[in-house]
Design a protein around this motif. Structure first.
Motif, PDB file in Angstrom:
ATOM      1  N   PRO A 136     -30.025  28.174  -1.172  1.00  0.00           N
ATOM      2  CA  PRO A 136     -29.797  29.604  -0.945  1.00  0.00           C
ATOM      3  C   PRO A 136     -28.999  30.254  -2.047  1.00  0.00           C
ATOM      4  O   PRO A 136     -29.087  31.461  -2.263  1.00  0.00           O
ATOM      5  N   ASP A 137     -28.192  29.485  -2.781  1.00  0.00           N
ATOM      6  CA  ASP A 137     -27.378  30.076  -3.836  1.00  0.00           C
ATOM      7  C   ASP A 137     -28.165  30.334  -5.107  1.00  0.00           C
ATOM      8  O   ASP A 137     -27.644  30.905  -6.058  1.00  0.00           O
ATOM      9  N   ALA A 138     -29.453  29.941  -5.132  1.00  0.00           N
ATOM     10  CA  ALA A 138     -30.314  30.339  -6.240  1.00  0.00           C
ATOM     11  C   ALA A 138     -30.516  31.846  -6.248  1.00  0.00           C
ATOM     12  O   ALA A 138     -30.971  32.420  -7.234  1.00  0.00           O
ATOM     13  N   ALA A 139     -30.160  32.500  -5.133  1.00  0.00           N
ATOM     14  CA  ALA A 139     -30.282  33.952  -5.047  1.00  0.00           C
ATOM     15  C   ALA A 139     -29.388  34.665  -6.046  1.00  0.00           C
ATOM     16  O   ALA A 139     -29.562  35.842  -6.311  1.00  0.00           O
ATOM     17  N   HIS A 140     -28.450  33.946  -6.629  1.00  0.00           N
ATOM     18  CA  HIS A 140     -27.511  34.579  -7.549  1.00  0.00           C
ATOM     19  C   HIS A 140     -27.988  34.529  -8.991  1.00  0.00           C
ATOM     20  O   HIS A 140     -27.242  34.830  -9.910  1.00  0.00           O
ATOM     21  N   ALA A 141     -29.235  34.140  -9.201  1.00  0.00           N
ATOM     22  CA  ALA A 141     -29.748  34.024 -10.559  1.00  0.00           C
ATOM     23  C   ALA A 141     -29.962  35.386 -11.207  1.00  0.00           C
ATOM     24  O   ALA A 141     -30.008  35.486 -12.421  1.00  0.00           O
ATOM     25  N   SER A 142     -30.109  36.437 -10.444  1.00  0.00           N
ATOM     26  CA  SER A 142     -30.360  37.755 -11.012  1.00  0.00           C
ATOM     27  C   SER A 142     -29.683  38.827 -10.166  1.00  0.00           C
ATOM     28  O   SER A 142     -29.366  38.611  -8.992  1.00  0.00           O
ATOM     29  N   ALA A 143     -29.510  39.992 -10.788  1.00  0.00           N
ATOM     30  CA  ALA A 143     -28.895  41.107 -10.063  1.00  0.00           C
ATOM     31  C   ALA A 143     -29.769  41.549  -8.901  1.00  0.00           C
ATOM     32  O   ALA A 143     -29.268  41.905  -7.832  1.00  0.00           O
ATOM     33  N   SER A 144     -31.086  41.531  -9.089  1.00  0.00           N
ATOM     34  CA  SER A 144     -31.977  41.946  -8.011  1.00  0.00           C
ATOM     35  C   SER A 144     -31.904  40.983  -6.836  1.00  0.00           C
ATOM     36  O   SER A 144     -31.957  41.409  -5.674  1.00  0.00           O
ATOM     37  N   ALA A 145     -31.753  39.693  -7.126  1.00  0.00           N
ATOM     38  CA  ALA A 145     -31.624  38.710  -6.046  1.00  0.00           C
ATOM     39  C   ALA A 145     -30.323  38.908  -5.290  1.00  0.00           C
ATOM     40  O   ALA A 145     -30.272  38.786  -4.066  1.00  0.00           O
ATOM     41  N   GLU A 210     -19.181  37.853  -5.356  1.00  0.00           N
ATOM     42  CA  GLU A 210     -18.175  37.593  -6.392  1.00  0.00           C
ATOM     43  C   GLU A 210     -17.569  36.206  -6.206  1.00  0.00           C
ATOM     44  O   GLU A 210     -17.308  35.496  -7.191  1.00  0.00           O
ATOM     45  N   LEU A 211     -17.353  35.807  -4.966  1.00  0.00           N
ATOM     46  CA  LEU A 211     -16.857  34.453  -4.688  1.00  0.00           C
ATOM     47  C   LEU A 211     -17.830  33.409  -5.228  1.00  0.00           C
ATOM     48  O   LEU A 211     -17.418  32.434  -5.867  1.00  0.00           O
ATOM     49  N   ASP A 212     -19.111  33.614  -4.983  1.00  0.00           N
ATOM     50  CA  ASP A 212     -20.127  32.695  -5.497  1.00  0.00           C
ATOM     51  C   ASP A 212     -20.113  32.637  -7.020  1.00  0.00           C
ATOM     52  O   ASP A 212     -20.310  31.578  -7.623  1.00  0.00           O
ATOM     53  N   ARG A 213     -19.908  33.787  -7.639  1.00  0.00           N
ATOM     54  CA  ARG A 213     -19.934  33.843  -9.105  1.00  0.00           C
ATOM     55  C   ARG A 213     -18.760  33.088  -9.712  1.00  0.00           C
ATOM     56  O   ARG A 213     -18.899  32.478 -10.785  1.00  0.00           O
ATOM     57  N   ARG A 214     -17.625  33.113  -9.044  1.00  0.00           N
ATOM     58  CA  ARG A 214     -16.413  32.530  -9.608  1.00  0.00           C
ATOM     59  C   ARG A 214     -16.289  31.034  -9.361  1.00  0.00           C
ATOM     60  O   ARG A 214     -15.587  30.343 -10.112  1.00  0.00           O
ATOM     61  N   LEU A 215     -16.934  30.518  -8.314  1.00  0.00           N
ATOM     62  CA  LEU A 215     -16.795  29.105  -7.966  1.00  0.00           C
ATOM     63  C   LEU A 215     -18.071  28.339  -8.277  1.00  0.00           C
ATOM     64  O   LEU A 215     -19.152  28.926  -8.379  1.00  0.00           O
ATOM     65  N   PRO A 216     -17.977  27.026  -8.410  1.00  0.00           N
ATOM     66  CA  PRO A 216     -19.157  26.224  -8.763  1.00  0.00           C
ATOM     67  C   PRO A 216     -20.266  26.354  -7.724  1.00  0.00           C
ATOM     68  O   PRO A 216     -19.997  26.654  -6.545  1.00  0.00           O
ATOM     69  N   PRO A 217     -21.523  26.125  -8.132  1.00  0.00           N
ATOM     70  CA  PRO A 217     -22.638  26.200  -7.182  1.00  0.00           C
ATOM     71  C   PRO A 217     -22.576  25.071  -6.159  1.00  0.00           C
ATOM     72  O   PRO A 217     -21.758  24.145  -6.276  1.00  0.00           O
ATOM     73  N   ALA A 218     -23.437  25.151  -5.184  1.00  0.00           N
ATOM     74  CA  ALA A 218     -23.452  24.159  -4.113  1.00  0.00           C
ATOM     75  C   ALA A 218     -23.653  22.760  -4.672  1.00  0.00           C
ATOM     76  O   ALA A 218     -24.525  22.528  -5.501  1.00  0.00           O
TER      77      ALA A 218
END
Length: 278
Positions: A136-145, A210-218
């Motif tokens: 689910p954290d692949a959703a952070h690959a782009s701004a649109s996601a 923002e939390l997802d962006r700052r911390l390592p992925p799953a």
């Protein structure tokens, strides 16, 4: 599944908590009075335990703590402002001395419920926003996601509340000042409530992104437990409201509202299964 658990026994903890949650929730329609209040608190505690155990196992302690602070913290602030001013949900008040200690008129179990209830929705929103792949954290690959995930999360939060508010109002846990300005079949809960939920969920989504962006992925992409809890909440609540709680309107509205995530999730699972078989 057994090999998955042997690889890391900690993965069993959120699954055990989820099973306990379901078993306790099943007793809710069979209870009343003080017993039902205690079951309500127990359900909240187990939803939070399931959410944070899964988050800590898959994303780490820091991410789990961040999720809790953002969701329960903002939830508490919103509830305190809401009960004091009527913004953003509308004018309402909680029953006194039914759900344990309170702060500024808000039972402390309430912001905990935000974390437990919204964590599965955040995970499912990530799956749907990513569109492909198991993480689910692949959703952070782009701004649109990221934008898709935030929007889906807000819709899911409102969908969950279409079950939550009617159930708790029917049980007398809180009441609204305006009781004739709601959805068909649910006039006791004003439209402003759902707009408030969408607003607060949107703010939460910004902070969680923002939390997802700052911390390592799953470190562990498994989402079986929160997805199962989401499915149980959607379909189990529909059955409970329709057959056991005497709330047919919220059964329909909640099924439709949370189904905006549930149906695409089922279609996604069907496509994934078909792809694996070919």
């Amino acid at each position: 599944m057994s090999a998955w658990l042997r690889a890391d026994p900690r993965r069993a903890a959120p699954a055990v908590a989820a099973v306990a949650l379901i078993l306790v929730q099943i007793t809710y329609p069979l209870s009343s009075g003080v017993g039902r209040d205690r079951i309500t608190v127990a359900v909240v505690v187990l939803t939070v335990a399931t959410a944070l155990l899964h988050a800590a196992t898959t994303r780490g302690i820091r991410w789990a703590a961040g999720f809790f602070v953002i969701v329960s913290g903002l939830g508490l602030i919103a509830e305190m402002i809401g009960t004091a001013t009527g913004f953003p949900f509308g004018s309402y008040a909680y029953a006194v001395d039914r759900l344990g200690p309170a702060l500024a008129g808000v039972p402390l179990v309430v912001p905990l419920a935000w974390t437990g209830g919204l964590y599965p929705i955040w995970v499912v929103a990530g799956l749907l926003a990513a569109r492909r792949g198991p993480d689910p954290d692949a959703a952070h690959a782009s701004a649109s996601a990221r934008l898709r995930r935030a929007g889906i999360f807000a819709v899911g939060a409102v969908g969950w509340d279409l079950f939550l508010d009617p159930q708790m109002v029917a049980d007398g846990q809180w009441t609204w000042s305006v009781t004739d300005a709601g959805l068909p079949g649910l006039p006791q809960i004003p439209y402003t409530n759902y707009l408030g939920w969408a607003l607060i969920a949107g703010l939460m989504a910004v902070l969680l992104t923002e939390l997802d962006r700052r911390l390592p992925p799953a470190r562990d992409p498994s989402v079986a437990v929160p997805v199962a809890v989401f499915g149980w909440t959607w379909l189990g609540s529909t059955l409970a409201h329709a057959a056991f709680l005497g709330l047919p309107a919220s059964a329909v509205w909640g099924f439709a509202g949370l189904g905006l995530l549930g149906v695409p999730l089922l279609l996604r699972a069907t496509r994934t299964t078909a792809t694996r078989r070919t």
